[in-house]
Design an enzyme around this catalytic site. Structure first.
Site, short mmCIF file in Angstrom:
data_model
loop_
_atom_site.label_atom_id
_atom_site.label_comp_id
_atom_site.label_asym_id
_atom_site.label_seq_id
_atom_site.Cartn_x
_atom_site.Cartn_y
_atom_site.Cartn_z
N LYS A 88 1.32 4.36 -2.86
CA LYS A 88 1.09 5.77 -2.59
C LYS A 88 2.32 6.63 -2.89
O LYS A 88 2.20 7.82 -3.19
CB LYS A 88 0.61 5.97 -1.15
CG LYS A 88 -0.78 5.39 -0.93
CD LYS A 88 -1.78 6.00 -1.91
CE LYS A 88 -3.12 5.36 -1.93
NZ LYS A 88 -4.07 5.99 -2.87
N TYR A 111 0.83 -1.21 0.00
CA TYR A 111 0.00 0.00 0.00
C TYR A 111 0.87 1.26 0.00
O TYR A 111 0.65 2.17 -0.81
CB TYR A 111 -0.92 0.01 1.22
CG TYR A 111 -1.63 1.33 1.40
CD1 TYR A 111 -2.69 1.68 0.57
CD2 TYR A 111 -1.21 2.24 2.37
CE1 TYR A 111 -3.32 2.91 0.71
CE2 TYR A 111 -1.85 3.46 2.53
CZ TYR A 111 -2.90 3.79 1.70
OH TYR A 111 -3.52 5.01 1.83
#
Length: 268
Positions: A167, A163
């Site tokens: 980002k 994750y």
């Protein structure tokens, strides 16, 4: 809800497309835009929820709103979304790339297909949608593009490794494009929230970390949109996050990543 005056001056009467608009930050961004007079194209997987939101926004704010339900993890979805807006004759001057999700836990215990889907949605779909809509904005010499990243993009994040990596991709993409297209009158910004009241933690399986306060999605959205129309290439919408990012520049990377690993290590 009252829309931000500075946002209203920039978006009133324009069409905005918001991905992941059915909940959390995406919903808050959509409502802030509606309250500021922007017309909306709402997209997410849950058509019934989007229809209800569109009806409410039309009734409360007097705007126009359309719903296009797609799953942006599907590689064909961005083109379907773009074609639907083109066929309807909608001029999208504001693109909010918000759709995404996370995974919390040990990387080796995570489902490979689930993590691959995360990369497809958080990164590939963002690139594809941006590549479809941004050239039109450049041609018109106006437009706004937001990519929702995270403060997780500022350090390697054990137990949320994939994750956080997605980002980083999102933030770097936004910051680079901001410099590319500014000369064409198009503003690009990466919104980098921290802990936020939303469905994110539930979907990711992330426990509440002691001492970390959550920010309301409404405040994140308001500050993010204000930063976007003011031409800020990135927005960290809370003071503690700004301090954290500044301090990380002064500390050895290994110390920063080690502290993050300790903070996020699963209990038990």
């Amino acid at each position: 809800m009252q829309g931000s005056k500075v946002v209203r001056q920039s978006v009133q009467g324009k069409w905005a497309l918001v991905t992941g608009a059915s909940a959390g930050i995406g919903l808050a961004l959509a409502e802030q835009l509606a309250a500021s007079g922007a017309n909306l194209v709402l997209t997410a997987r849950r058509a019934d929820r989007l229809e209800a939101l569109a009806g409410r926004f039309i009734g409360e704010y007097g705007i126009k709103a359309q719903v296009i339900a797609v799953d942006l993890a599907d590689p064909a979805a961005p083109q379907k979304l773009f074609s639907a807006t083109e066929d309807s004759g909608l001029v999208i001057d504001i693109l909010i790339n918000n759709a995404g999700f996370g995974y919390y836990g040990e990387f080796t215990k995570g489902d490979a297909a689930w993590q691959r889907q995360m990369v497809d949605l958080n990164c590939a779909a963002v690139v594809h949608l941006t590549n479809l809509f941004l050239p039109k904005m450049v041609d018109r010499k106006r437009g706004y593009l937001m990519i929702v990243a995270s403060t997780a993009s500022y350090q390697p994040l054990a137990y949320m490794a994939t994750y956080a990596a997605t980002k980083v991709f999102d933030r770097f993409l936004a910051e680079a494009l901001a410099h590319e297209v500014a000369k064409h009158g198009v503003m690009v910004s990466a919104l980098c929230p921290g802990p936020t009241d939303s469905e994110f933690n539930e979907v990711a399986g992330l426990h509440q970390i002691p001492g970390r306060k959550s920010q309301s999605a409404e405040e994140v959205a308001r500050l993010g949109l204000e930063g976007l129309v003011e031409g800020k290439p990135w927005v960290i919408p809370y003071t503690a996050g700004k301090i954290m990012v500044f301090m990380q520049r002064l500390a050895p990377r290994r110390l920063v990543s080690g502290a993050a690993a300790k903070m996020f290590r699963p209990k038990g």
